[in-house]
Design an enzyme around this catalytic site. Structure first.
Site: not given
Lengths: 496, 496
Positions: B239, B276
């Site tokens: 990810e 993120c």
């Protein structure tokens, strides 16, 4: 490029559809991309209608399609007729799975204090490039499991025709295109392209969102490696051939030896051994006499048929030679035909001590050959099972009233395979909710994926979470009124 | 190799645990493989007990762990305290999900005429190599979402410590190891290794069955490429950071401009922009005055903090320079600290015509910088949205009484993202059943995978089908008596 359609029975050929141009491939991929939103937005129950219409059209065209298929594959009209009937049934099944809607995995967590409203459902990935197999021209062909499950999951499909049956591919695509058009499916929902370059062009085309492949390990890995060169990486689901081991317990060998020998021979020679689920290795107790019985059973059976392509026939001879070079010895071999693409069915014996990680004896030989190894102890059997690479299926033959070690054996076998069969043979693959047709590397490129059964749709979707999105802007699967009447998980529990 | 623990506030350092040797890594991986059958065979409810025990131990050690974490990350004790509380809660959540059992996807098709009895359930993949992130030392650290969901799914975990918080990693591993030992978890259930070479050694170790990573695109893709060199390929779930675009509709800009400007600044500067899920691009209507308002909001907010590592601080400066070189202009910038690893929060303006596929403006810059682009028409907005790469999250700010184009906008945004947020900001990630934290490439290496929420367990399992296997040899999830009391699908329908 001039293309040809070959007849395995004679090796003769006739003209086939020409290879697709770069422009054709680009057009097919772009039209699929343009159609993707409309295909996805079509209610799953309506897409089930599309699939049922294609299935009905296949049933209507059964005689004509089987005739072409038999010319191009020599698999025989009886086998092909029932394969086509089952392929039509499978399309209906994927439509039913689409309409049932569990594959959307609709999940709702309503606002709770400071925690926002969160709703998740799967959405369709987009255009799928589909590469069918040579050995199931209907089941894993142009309108086989991959195409059926991808359309069911709301994805347009661009098929690359298999060179072993180009005329059949064209005929199948024609049937599908007409049926889809009559159903009102958008242009771009389905297309067919021809030729090696067209396949490579699809895999690297920016419009393609996933690749599905069924075939050899070399073919699958080549596509997988090609896709890895893309700027935007996409999932590649390759289901590849494997050596599928079956264990015979000492108790089973005592009471069912003859039945096991006959069943094994029937299974590994079915369709001239051209099954990805062929049992390629039988592990039998030493001193059980099973090796000799299997040899006799092969001599009695005298299996008969042709190999699908000249390449497969050549690879078979080379593969058997490789097994012999690696230490296998011939138990029995039946005569080879003298016409067309032939192969001599054979059973080879091998010492279990040779079955080690990376041994060429544990690499698939596509065609009617199988190994038998006699194990002298549980430890020796376990060493072989631990050395096996991943496989699509595996099995164990047990005594009628149960065997004390069966539970542990099933558990051990399940570590390396996608399916474990007790007292049957892996060659039959039922199309049901519970089926899993896949397995750990190198059986597939993705151990979570199946190409048969209800879960086949899951390969072609990805989840999206919607946070505090007003009801009118949610996809139907997540709207409060539940217009598709899905069973959804609400606040952690199931609700209809 | 001498290892060091750095303090971002000053750039000073102290000794840290030494890098693991090749032997250490091999031992950790082998012990994990040896433990795998026992970890999998432990009832999910018992594994939930393990996770709850680790969570309780984290709560007990909160003060001490937060102190070390604050020294190594400078994220502040308030933020870290609540992050650790949430991390403990998440471990309990994954335990509850494990015990609930839907992740096993138990599916039973009973014998029907000639069709065999087929039962399918997921089984655990085996040892997982886990690479945590720098920015969430608890949430995505040694005992974060990846470790919690992997243990819940029955997989041993070998963690590679992040170099940004080696002392904290050691302390967390110590807490976990003690709690797991007290619970009777087998040796090898959990291990920690240190150092770059140890990480590479794990990814290529034959015993490792999957890799989970959270961090930068360069780091994730490096692991993905390294794993692709393995003989036996395994899933890599990376990810990675993305530019997360948020659209402001004209109607929203009219009535909520001030609130939107303040919310955007608070979100993209949270934790010095080291998320993120940071909203890296705000798309606002031309002439709405929002660009100036965001600039003023940044000046008023004067966000304050440190960057996690000297490398991240350097990359931030270079990243802002790259944005300016690519045509962005400064709207507002706040002063940089003069001590430790500092960064100057900034808002940059960019013309939407520059936001094209592969533009460096659409590559993530990790840290407190965001772009604003003013769109002059729907067509211009759509062109930008179509050019965006895949992202973890995206959002839209709308008018309180609804906007006519919201449904189409949400649909368009969902094509490129794993989560769509309305009227909120993407930086908060709730841990619930419906959450999805992932997205299309390059947000992740697998668009079907999530690293947060109930579906996180699915990354670490694969299905096995059991054909005609006697009840006593089936795994508990599929036995007729249903000892784990799962909701299963039987003959196509749900049954409790």
């Amino acid at each position: 490029m001039t293309s040809l359609s070959y007849q395995p029975r004679s090796g003769t050929f006739s003209p086939a559809p020409a290879d697709s141009s770069v422009h054709d491939v680009d057009t097919a991929a772009r039209e699929a991309l343009a159609a993707a939103p409309a295909v996805e937005a079509t209610a799953p129950a309506a897409r089930a209608g599309w699939l049922a219409a294609v299935a009905d059209a296949l049933d209507s065209a059964n005689g004509r399609l089987v005739e072409i298929a038999d010319e191009e594959t020599a698999l025989g009209v009886n086998r092909l007729r029932s394969e086509l009937e089952r392929a039509a049934e499978s399309l209906r099944f994927y439509g039913e799975v689409a309409a049932e809607g569990s594959w959307l995995d609709a999940t709702i967590d309503e606002r709770n204090g400071a925690r926002p409203d969160l709703r998740r459902a799967n959405r369709s990935l987009g255009p799928v490039a589909m590469f069918g197999a040579s050995n199931f021209p209907f089941g894993f062909g142009v309108l086989g499991h991959d195409t059926g499950s991808a359309l069911a999951a709301g994805c347009p499909v661009v098929v690359k025709a298999h060179p072993a049956h180009p005329r059949l591919s064209a005929a199948l695509a024609d049937v599908a295109a007409r049926a889809l058009h009559r159903q009102g499916a958008p242009t771009g929902t389905f297309a067919l392209v021809f030729g090696y370059a067209a396949g490579a062009g699809l895999v690297t085309h920016p419009a393609i969102a996933a690749v599905a492949f069924t075939g050899s390990e070399s073919g699958g890995l080549a596509l997988w490696r090609l896709a890895a060169t893309r700027e935007r990486h996409i999932p590649v689901y390759a289901e590849m051939g494997t050596v599928n081991a079956v264990v015979v317990t000492p108790a089973a060998a005592k009471v069912r030896a003859e039945e096991i020998a006959a069943g094994f021979v029937a299974s590994f020679t079915l369709g001239m051994g051209q099954f990805c689920t062929k049992p390629g290795l039988l592990l039998v107790p030493s001193g059980s006499g099973l090796t000799a019985r299997v040899g006799s059973a092969l001599q009695r059976a005298t299996p008969d048929g042709w190999m699908l392509t000249s390449g497969i026939a050549d690879a078979y001879s080379e593969g058997v030679r490789r097994l012999l070079d690696a230490g296998a010895t011939i138990v029995a071999v039946t005569p080879e035909r003298t016409t067309g693409w032939a192969a001599a069915p054979a059973v080879l014996a091998v010492g279990p001590e040779l079955l080690r990680v990376d041994s060429p004896l544990l690499a698939e030989v596509f065609g009617p050959v199988a190994l038998i190894a006699e194990y002298r102890s549980d430890a020796e059997l376990h060493a072989v099972l631990d050395a096996l690479p991943g496989s699509v299926a595996t099995g164990v033959q047990i005594a009628p009233d149960g065997d004390e070690h069966v539970a542990a054996l099933v558990q051990r076998l399940s570590r390396k395979a996608g399916r474990v069969v007790v007292d049957g043979w892996p060659t039959g693959v039922a199309v049901t909710w519970a089926q899993h047709h896949g397995g750990p590397w190198p059986a597939t490129t993705d151990p979570t994926a199946t190409s048969v059964g209800s879960a086949a749709l899951s390969r072609f979707v990805r989840p999206v979470a919607y946070q505090d999105v007003p009801d009118y802007a949610l996809p139907p699967a997540l709207q409060q009124a539940n217009p598709w009447r899905l069973t959804r998980r609400v606040n952690g529990g199931r609700s209809a």
